[in-house]
Design a protein around this motif. Structure first.
Motif, PDB file in Angstrom:
ATOM      1  N   THR A  21       0.883  -1.198  -0.055  1.00 17.09           N
ATOM      2  CA  THR A  21      -0.069  -0.179   0.109  1.00 17.09           C
ATOM      3  C   THR A  21       0.704   1.093   0.214  1.00 17.09           C
ATOM      4  N   ILE A  22       0.224   2.271  -0.332  1.00 13.78           N
ATOM      5  CA  ILE A  22       0.930   3.546  -0.308  1.00 13.78           C
ATOM      6  C   ILE A  22       0.109   4.564   0.630  1.00 13.78           C
ATOM      7  N   GLY A  23       0.856   4.735   1.678  1.00  9.17           N
ATOM      8  CA  GLY A  23       0.251   5.592   2.637  1.00  9.17           C
ATOM      9  C   GLY A  23       0.141   7.208   2.752  1.00  9.17           C
ATOM     10  N   PHE A  24      -0.846   7.901   3.082  1.00  5.36           N
ATOM     11  CA  PHE A  24      -0.606   9.159   3.053  1.00  5.36           C
ATOM     12  C   PHE A  24      -0.935  10.073   4.386  1.00  5.36           C
ATOM     13  N   ALA A  25      -0.303  10.916   4.700  1.00  4.42           N
ATOM     14  CA  ALA A  25      -0.435  11.639   5.792  1.00  4.42           C
ATOM     15  C   ALA A  25      -0.298  13.051   5.871  1.00  4.42           C
ATOM     16  N   THR A  26      -1.459  13.937   6.446  1.00  5.64           N
ATOM     17  CA  THR A  26      -1.673  15.352   6.183  1.00  5.64           C
ATOM     18  C   THR A  26      -1.450  15.997   7.312  1.00  5.64           C
ATOM     19  N   LEU A  27      -0.495  17.107   7.272  1.00  5.29           N
ATOM     20  CA  LEU A  27      -0.441  17.900   8.485  1.00  5.29           C
ATOM     21  C   LEU A  27      -0.904  19.420   7.996  1.00  5.29           C
ATOM     22  N   ARG A  28      -1.816  20.190   8.618  1.00  2.00           N
ATOM     23  CA  ARG A  28      -2.026  21.468   8.508  1.00  2.00           C
ATOM     24  C   ARG A  28      -1.659  22.490   9.643  1.00  2.00           C
ATOM     25  N   GLY A  29      -1.072  23.635   9.198  1.00  2.00           N
ATOM     26  CA  GLY A  29      -0.696  24.505  10.129  1.00  2.00           C
ATOM     27  C   GLY A  29      -0.145  25.801   9.673  1.00  2.00           C
ATOM     28  N   GLY A  30      -0.281  26.939  10.531  1.00  2.00           N
ATOM     29  CA  GLY A  30       0.486  28.356  10.280  1.00  2.00           C
ATOM     30  C   GLY A  30       0.469  28.670   8.620  1.00  2.00           C
ATOM     31  N   SER A  31       1.621  29.030   8.354  1.00  2.00           N
ATOM     32  CA  SER A  31       1.851  29.698   6.847  1.00  2.00           C
ATOM     33  C   SER A  31       2.577  28.974   6.041  1.00  2.00           C
ATOM     34  N   VAL A  32       2.646  27.492   6.074  1.00  5.22           N
ATOM     35  CA  VAL A  32       3.577  26.648   5.650  1.00  5.22           C
ATOM     36  C   VAL A  32       3.023  26.739   4.142  1.00  5.22           C
ATOM     37  N   VAL A  33       3.881  27.131   3.069  1.00  6.12           N
ATOM     38  CA  VAL A  33       3.728  26.946   1.776  1.00  6.12           C
ATOM     39  C   VAL A  33       3.376  26.061   0.984  1.00  6.12           C
ATOM     40  N   GLY A  34       4.264  24.943   1.408  1.00  4.59           N
ATOM     41  CA  GLY A  34       4.125  23.601   1.186  1.00  4.59           C
ATOM     42  C   GLY A  34       5.478  22.672   1.253  1.00  4.59           C
ATOM     43  N   GLU A  35       5.072  21.393   2.100  1.00  2.00           N
ATOM     44  CA  GLU A  35       6.310  20.493   2.420  1.00  2.00           C
ATOM     45  C   GLU A  35       5.803  19.264   2.016  1.00  2.00           C
ATOM     46  N   HIS A  36       6.542  18.542   1.024  1.00  2.00           N
ATOM     47  CA  HIS A  36       6.269  17.050   0.855  1.00  2.00           C
ATOM     48  C   HIS A  36       7.461  16.004   1.116  1.00  2.00           C
ATOM     49  N   SER A  37       7.098  14.959   1.517  1.00  2.00           N
ATOM     50  CA  SER A  37       8.381  13.932   1.633  1.00  2.00           C
ATOM     51  C   SER A  37       7.516  12.613   1.329  1.00  2.00           C
ATOM     52  N   VAL A  38       8.343  11.920   0.717  1.00  4.87           N
ATOM     53  CA  VAL A  38       8.054  10.424   0.137  1.00  4.87           C
ATOM     54  C   VAL A  38       9.003   9.669   0.842  1.00  4.87           C
ATOM     55  N   ILE A  39       8.713   8.633   1.691  1.00  8.68           N
ATOM     56  CA  ILE A  39       9.449   7.811   2.592  1.00  8.68           C
ATOM     57  C   ILE A  39       9.382   6.364   2.098  1.00  8.68           C
ATOM     58  N   LEU A  40      10.394   5.872   1.659  1.00  6.76           N
ATOM     59  CA  LEU A  40      10.578   4.456   1.426  1.00  6.76           C
ATOM     60  C   LEU A  40      11.157   3.815   2.467  1.00  6.76           C
ATOM     61  N   ALA A  41      10.428   2.977   3.332  1.00  3.33           N
ATOM     62  CA  ALA A  41      10.976   2.435   4.664  1.00  3.33           C
ATOM     63  C   ALA A  41      10.935   0.809   4.595  1.00  3.33           C
ATOM     64  N   GLY A  42      12.164   0.583   4.549  1.00  2.37           N
ATOM     65  CA  GLY A  42      12.467  -0.774   4.556  1.00  2.37           C
ATOM     66  C   GLY A  42      12.888  -1.381   5.927  1.00  2.37           C
ATOM     67  N   THR A  43      13.663  -2.561   6.116  1.00  2.00           N
ATOM     68  CA  THR A  43      13.835  -3.004   7.337  1.00  2.00           C
ATOM     69  C   THR A  43      15.543  -2.731   7.489  1.00  2.00           C
ATOM     70  N   GLY A  44      15.432  -1.799   8.249  1.00  2.00           N
ATOM     71  CA  GLY A  44      17.014  -1.429   8.769  1.00  2.00           C
ATOM     72  C   GLY A  44      17.387  -0.276   7.969  1.00  2.00           C
ATOM     73  N   GLU A  45      16.808   0.288   7.059  1.00  6.00           N
ATOM     74  CA  GLU A  45      17.178   1.269   6.269  1.00  6.00           C
ATOM     75  C   GLU A  45      15.860   2.200   5.964  1.00  6.00           C
ATOM     76  N   ARG A  46      16.134   3.504   5.419  1.00  3.55           N
ATOM     77  CA  ARG A  46      14.671   4.366   5.091  1.00  3.55           C
ATOM     78  C   ARG A  46      15.435   5.457   4.239  1.00  3.55           C
ATOM     79  N   ILE A  47      14.699   5.664   3.112  1.00  2.75           N
ATOM     80  CA  ILE A  47      15.108   6.530   1.998  1.00  2.75           C
ATOM     81  C   ILE A  47      14.094   7.674   2.218  1.00  2.75           C
ATOM     82  N   THR A  48      14.370   8.864   2.228  1.00  2.81           N
ATOM     83  CA  THR A  48      13.397  10.180   2.129  1.00  2.81           C
ATOM     84  C   THR A  48      13.622  11.050   1.219  1.00  2.81           C
ATOM     85  N   LEU A  49      12.668  11.165   0.147  1.00  2.14           N
ATOM     86  CA  LEU A  49      12.853  12.157  -0.753  1.00  2.14           C
ATOM     87  C   LEU A  49      11.684  13.229  -0.519  1.00  2.14           C
TER      88      LEU A  49
END
Ligand SMILES: NC(=O)C1=CN([C@@H]2O[C@H](COP(=O)(O)OP(=O)(O)OC[C@H]3O[C@@H](n4cnc5c(N)ncnc54)[C@H](OP(=O)(O)O)[C@@H]3O)[C@@H](O)[C@H]2O)C=CC1
Ligand SMILES: O=C(O)C1=N[C@H](C(=O)O)C[C@H](O)C1
Length: 271
Positions: free
Chosen positions: A204-232
């Motif tokens: 599955t591909i999960g989504f998580a949404t945060l809202r607050g303040g004046s943030v223009v826009g921040e996005h991360s795609v996390i690819l989480a494996g066992t023992g390692e994690r890549i974040t773009l």
């Protein structure tokens, strides 16, 4: 070539005002009109003055026909229902339509497909170069890493005024990940979690949404494996990046045949 006359619809909005400033600054484009909805307190004001760059002698009007007459393109960052209506009106007038509006529902998409039979439309949940490059990288990463070993989560944060979730960009990045894996996003996405959800379902591909303040826009795609994690990740500090992309899209589409294009087409990043 003659400067491209661009109409900004939703001219008083956060993106509308940014677009007015950017159109005025960028070579090859000029502000040909500015539109707000009926009843807006901004009707009759000068678009340049409202956007903080001084009088441009372009009044904000509600009469779309008047604004579109003699123009070449429309820059549209408004609401889903408004963009559907503008698609028909831009096609009728033969104008290039650049659509940045997000939160467009599946049953509204056909309006753009129909209008794109008559005029070029560039439509994207994010008009910045950086996010579109990120989408290419996400697709590559998702293709390279086995779904059985790497879980994909898309996390986004935006300002407190944003009305749609997940963001258009989060969905664009989720779609890139799904394409990399060769699966359908809708059939494999988890849009929210609450309560006793059970363990994460593989693939599955999960989504998580945060809202607050004046943030223009921040996005991360996390690819989480066992023992390692890549974040773009991508962070937008200024709405100018979206507005520049939108004007570049209009200029690019000017001599294109009718069709529905994305920013990947504009930027030469489409596979
Ligand atoms: N693709 C991209 O790169 C980006 C997309 N966006 C998207 O753009 C959209 C607008 O964002 P933002 O500028 O922050 O929102 P705002 O609410 O600040 O601006 C939207 C503007 O559109 C106006 N509007 C609504 N309906 C109509 C209509 N029928 N005719 C004319 N004007 C209308 C609104 O008027 P009123 O307030 O009176 O209703 C408002 O002034 C959102 O969907 C957002 O997600 C934003 C940034 C980048
Ligand atoms: O509403 C916004 O502000 C933004 N919307 C777009 C989205 O939904 O992804 C693009 C950008 O992140 C800002």
């Amino acid at each position: 070539m003659k400067e491209m006359g661009l109409v900004v619809v939703g001219a008083a909005g956060r993106m509308g005002q940014t677009l007015i400033r950017v159109v005025h600054q960028m070579d090859g484009a000029r502000l040909a009109g500015a539109v707000e909805r009926s009843g807006s307190p901004h009707l009759g004001k000068d678009a340049g003055e409202l956007a903080g760059i001084g009088i441009l002698n372009v009044p904000i009007v509600e009469d779309v026909g008047r604004a579109f007459a003699g123009a070449d393109g429309v820059l549209d960052f408004t609401s889903p229902a408004a963009s559907v209506a503008f698609a028909g009106q831009a096609a009728e007038a033969g104008l290039v339509h650049v659509v940045g509006t997000t939160g467009i529902q599946a049953d509204q998409e056909n309006a753009f497909v129909e209008a794109a039979r008559r005029t070029p439309i560039v439509k994207s949940g994010n008009m910045s170069l950086g996010v579109n490059l990120l989408a290419v990288l996400v697709k590559q990463a998702a293709r390279a890493l086995p779904a059985a070993d790497f879980d994909i989560e898309v996390v986004e944060m935006h300002h407190r005024h944003k009305v749609d979730a997940p963001s258009g960009t989060a969905l664009l990045l989720g779609k890139a990940a799904a394409e990399g894996r060769g699966v359908d996003l809708d059939a494999n996405s988890v849009r929210s979690r609450d309560g006793h959800t059970g363990a994460r379902e593989t693939g599955t591909i999960g989504f998580a949404t945060l809202r607050g303040g004046s943030v223009v826009g921040e996005h991360s795609v996390i690819l989480a494996g066992t023992g390692e994690r890549i974040t773009l990740s991508h962070q937008a500090d200024d709405r100018t990046i979206f507005a520049r992309g939108a004007v570049a899209a209009a200029l690019w589409a000017r001599d294109k045949k009718a069709g529905l294009y994305s920013m990947l087409d504009v930027l030469g990043l489409a596979e």
